[in-house]
Scaffold this active site. Structure first.
Site, short mmCIF file in Angstrom:
data_model
loop_
_atom_site.label_atom_id
_atom_site.label_comp_id
_atom_site.label_asym_id
_atom_site.label_seq_id
_atom_site.Cartn_x
_atom_site.Cartn_y
_atom_site.Cartn_z
N TYR A 1 -3.08 8.42 -4.17
CA TYR A 1 -2.97 7.74 -5.27
C TYR A 1 -3.08 6.27 -4.80
O TYR A 1 -2.24 5.79 -3.69
CB TYR A 1 -1.70 7.87 -5.75
CG TYR A 1 -1.82 7.12 -6.25
CD1 TYR A 1 -2.60 6.86 -8.11
CD2 TYR A 1 -0.53 5.85 -6.64
CE1 TYR A 1 -1.74 6.20 -8.56
CE2 TYR A 1 0.29 5.26 -8.16
CZ TYR A 1 -0.70 5.41 -9.33
OH TYR A 1 -0.72 4.43 -10.06
N ASP B 1 -3.54 2.73 3.10
CA ASP B 1 -2.66 1.71 2.39
C ASP B 1 -0.99 2.28 2.59
O ASP B 1 -0.60 3.94 3.05
CB ASP B 1 -3.28 2.84 0.84
CG ASP B 1 -1.85 2.61 -0.49
OD1 ASP B 1 -0.94 1.68 0.15
OD2 ASP B 1 -2.45 2.78 -1.81
N LYS C 1 6.32 -1.37 -2.41
CA LYS C 1 7.78 -0.29 -2.48
C LYS C 1 8.41 -0.95 -1.37
O LYS C 1 9.60 -2.19 -1.85
CB LYS C 1 7.59 1.16 -2.66
CG LYS C 1 6.62 1.76 -3.66
CD LYS C 1 6.67 3.41 -3.97
CE LYS C 1 5.61 3.35 -4.85
NZ LYS C 1 3.86 4.36 -4.36
C1 LIG Z 1 2.56 3.92 -5.57
C2 LIG Z 1 1.60 3.28 -4.85
C3 LIG Z 1 0.90 2.08 -5.27
C4 LIG Z 1 0.46 1.81 -6.08
O1 LIG Z 1 1.84 0.74 -6.26
P1 LIG Z 1 2.76 0.16 -7.87
O2 LIG Z 1 3.63 -1.06 -7.09
O3 LIG Z 1 3.25 1.30 -8.74
O4 LIG Z 1 1.20 -0.22 -8.24
C5 LIG Z 1 -0.07 2.73 -4.80
N1 LIG Z 1 -0.82 2.96 -3.39
C6 LIG Z 1 0.68 3.99 -3.40
C7 LIG Z 1 0.64 4.52 -1.42
C8 LIG Z 1 1.72 4.08 -3.65
O5 LIG Z 1 2.64 5.29 -3.82
#
Ligand SMILES: *Cc1c(COP(=O)(O)O)cnc(C)c1O
Length: 456
Positions: free
Chosen positions: A147, A242, A277
Site C-alpha cells: 500500500y 516507501d 506516520k
Molecule cells: C499509511 C501508508 C501510506 C499512506 O499514508 P497516509 O498518510 O495514510 O496517506 C503510504 N505508504 C505506506 C507504506 C503506508 O503504510
C-alpha cells in the site's frame, strides 16, 4: 452520555459509511467501532467509558504512545505562538535535519534533502512524479499487497483496506492512468527482471514498502530489496523505498537502516525514500527524501511541481521533531522487547489451542496469519520454523474467518487490536508491564474463540 453506537449513527448520517477512512468502519470484523475520547500512553478510552490497551497506535505514528507529555507540550507551545504563518518556519529545518541525520548515520549521502508534505499519499504521489520527471519515463512497478496511499496510479492491488473490502482496486481511476502501473507479486525478483526485459528503458521507478506491512507483515526475503535496487539501476530506473510505515518505527533509520546492519540483507540504497506516520508523531506530516541531484528536480529549483498550504505546518512539525528527539535507542529497545513478549504470548496460546499459524514479523512490527501453512502452500518460513506466507496471494489463503472471533474477544476484554487480520500490530514505548500483562490475560479466551470459530 452519548454512546459509541449513537455516535456511529450520527456519523453515518453525515459521513459516507460513518468514517473518514474505510478500515475504521469494522467492515471485516463486524460490530460497532468505538469512538475514542482519550488516549494516554498505551491506553485508549472510548465514548462508552471502556478503556483498552491499544495495539493500533494510530496505525503507526505513536511510537511513544498516546499523547506523550513532551510531544503535547511541543504542540501546545507552538500553537500558542503560531498555527499557519504561510511562510517558512524553523521546525521544518529541524525535522529535515533530523531525518537526514538518521539516514546519514547509516550511509553517508543516502539522503541529502527532504521535502515535507502532509500525508503519506502525497509523499508517494510526489515521489512517483519526481521519478517520472527525472527519468522522462512513464511506467511504474508496484507489488500486489503493498500500500502506498490512495493516489490514482498506486491503488491497484493495494493491500489491507482493499483486501478487507474485497475490492480489486478502485472505481474512478481512468484506464490510461492505471495502465501506467505494472503490478507484480512481492518477493519475486524474476518477475521484476521479466518486466524490465519486456519494457526496457520505459520504467521510471519501482516503488516498494521497505518491508511489506499492509497485507499483514510480509518481510522481504534477504537480498530482495538489494536485488530491486540492482535491477532498477541497471536500467536507469529509480527505486522508491516507501518507509511511511516502517521508517523510524522499526529502527532509528527505518527498515532500510535495519537491513544495512545485516550482511545478508544490506548493501543497497534507494534513490528516493518516502516517510510519514512516526515523523509526524500523530500529526499530519510526511515527506520524501533523496540525493541532491534527484531532489533538485522539484520546484522551485526544478520542473517537477509540488506544493501545499499545510506542508511543513509548524504545529504538526513540532510533534515530529519532539517524537524523533525522544525516539532514542532505549525507545527502540523497549518496543522490540515488548514485541518479543507479545509474539511469545500469542504463540503460547495458539499452540495451547492447537491453532496452526505463522508469525509475520520485522522487528517490532508483526502480525499473525492463521491456518496450516503446509496445507495452504505458504512458501516462506517464520522465525519458529513454521511455513509463512511470502506474498499477497499466499497471505489471502489464510483462515481469515477466524479473526473476527479473536478480535471481538480481545475488544471485550479491554484490548484494541487492529480491525483486520491484514493489518500489523503496533506497540509503543508506553506499553509497560501493566499494559502487556493486561493483554496477556486477554489472550487465552481470544485464542479459544479463534480455535472455535467455524468456517463460513
Ligand atoms: C499509511 C501508508 C501510506 C499512506 O499514508 P497516509 O498518510 O495514510 O496517506 C503510504 N505508504 C505506506 C507504506 C503506508 O503504510
Amino acid at each position: 452520555m452519548t454512546t459509541s453506537a449513537e455516535w456511529f449513527d450520527r456519523a453515518r448520517a453525515v459521513t459516507p459509511g460513518g468514517v473518514n477512512s474505510p478500515v475504521r468502519a469494522f467492515g471485516s470484523v463486524g460490530g460497532t467501532p468505538p469512538f475514542s475520547v482519550r488516549g494516554e500512553g498505551a491506553w485508549l478510552t472510548d465514548a462508552d467509558g471502556d478503556r483498552r490497551v491499544d495495539l493500533v497506535c494510530g496505525w503507526g505514528p505513536l511510537l511513544l504512545g498516546h499523547s506523550h507529555p513532551e510531544v503535547v507540550e511541543a504542540v501546545q507551545s507552538t500553537a500558542a505562538r503560531m498555527m499557519c504563518p504561510g511562510g517558512s518556519t524553523i521546525g521544518e529545518v529541524e525535522l529535515a535535519e533530523a531525518i537526514v541525520g538518521r539516514l546519514d548515520a547509516v550511509r553517508e549521502g543516502a539522503v541529502d534533502e527532504v521535502r515535507l508534505v502532509s500525508t503519506g499519499t502525497e509523499a508517494t504521489m510526489t515521489a512517483i512524479r519526481l521519478a517520472r520527471g527525472v527519468t522522462g519515463r512513464d511506467l511504474v512497478i508496484k507489488f500486489s499487497g503493498c500500500y502506498h496511499g490512495h493516489s490514482d496510479g498506486l491503488l491497484a492491488a493495494a493491500g489491507s483496506g482493499l483486501a478487507t473490502l474485497a475490492l480489486p482496486g478502485s472505481a474512478g481511476v481512468p484506464a490510461p492512468i492505471s495502465g501506467q502501473t505494472i503490478v507484480l507479486p512481492y518477493n519475486d525478483l524474476d518477475a521484476v527482471r521479466a518486466a524490465f526485459a519486456e519494457h526496457e528503458g520505459r520504467i521510471a521507478a519501482v516503488i516498494v514498502e521497505a518491508s511489506a506491512a499492509n497485507m499483514g507483515v510480509v518481510p522481504p526475503l534477504p537480498g530482495y530489496n538489494r536485488g530491486l535496487a540492482e535491477i532498477c539501476h541497471d536500467d536507469g530506473a529509480l527505486l522508491i523505498c516507501d518507509e511511511v510505515l516502517t521508517g523510524f518505527r522499526t529502527g532509528p533509520a527505518g527498515w532500510w537502516g535495519r537491513e544495512q546492519e545485516d550482511e545478508e540483507r544490506g548493501g543497497w540504497t534507494p534513490d528516493l525514500f518516502t516517510f510519514g506516520k512516526v515523523i509526524g508523531g500523530g500529526m499530519p506530516v510526511a515527506g520524501l527524501g533523496g540525493r541532491r541531484e534527484v531532489m533538485e528536480h522539484l520546484a522551485p529549483n526544478g520542473p517537477v511541481y509540488q506544493g501545499g498550504t499545510l506542508s511543513g505546518n509548524p504545529v504538526a512539525v513540532a510533534a515530529g521533531v519532539a517524537t524523533l528527539r525522544l525516539a532514542d535507542d532505549a525507545v527502540y529497545g523497549a518496543v522490540d522487547a515488548a514485541s518479543d513478549r507479545v509474539v511469545a504470548a500469542v504463540k503460547r496460546e495458539f499452540d495451547r489451542v492447537g491453532l496452526p499459524f505463522a508469525v509475520q514479523r520485522v522487528r517490532n512490527l508483526f502480525s499473525f496469519a492463521m491456518g496450516d501453512g503446509a496445507a495452504l502452500g505458504w512458501s516462506g518460513v517464520d522465525e519458529f520454523g513454521a511455513p509463512a506466507p511470502r506474498n499477497e496471494d499466499e497471505v489471502k489463503r489464510q483462515e481469515s474467518w477466524r479473526y473476527p472471533a479473536f478480535f471481538h474477544s480481545l475488544l471485550d476484554a479491554g484490548v484494541n487490536p487492529p480491525p483486520s487480520v491484514f493489518e500489523a500490530w503496533f506497540l509503543s514505548s508506553a506499553h509497560d508491564e501493566e499494559a502487556l500483562a493486561h493483554l496477556e490475560a486477554a489472550l487465552p479466551a481470544a485464542a479459544d474463540a479463534a480455535a472455535g470459530a467455524t468456517a463460513p
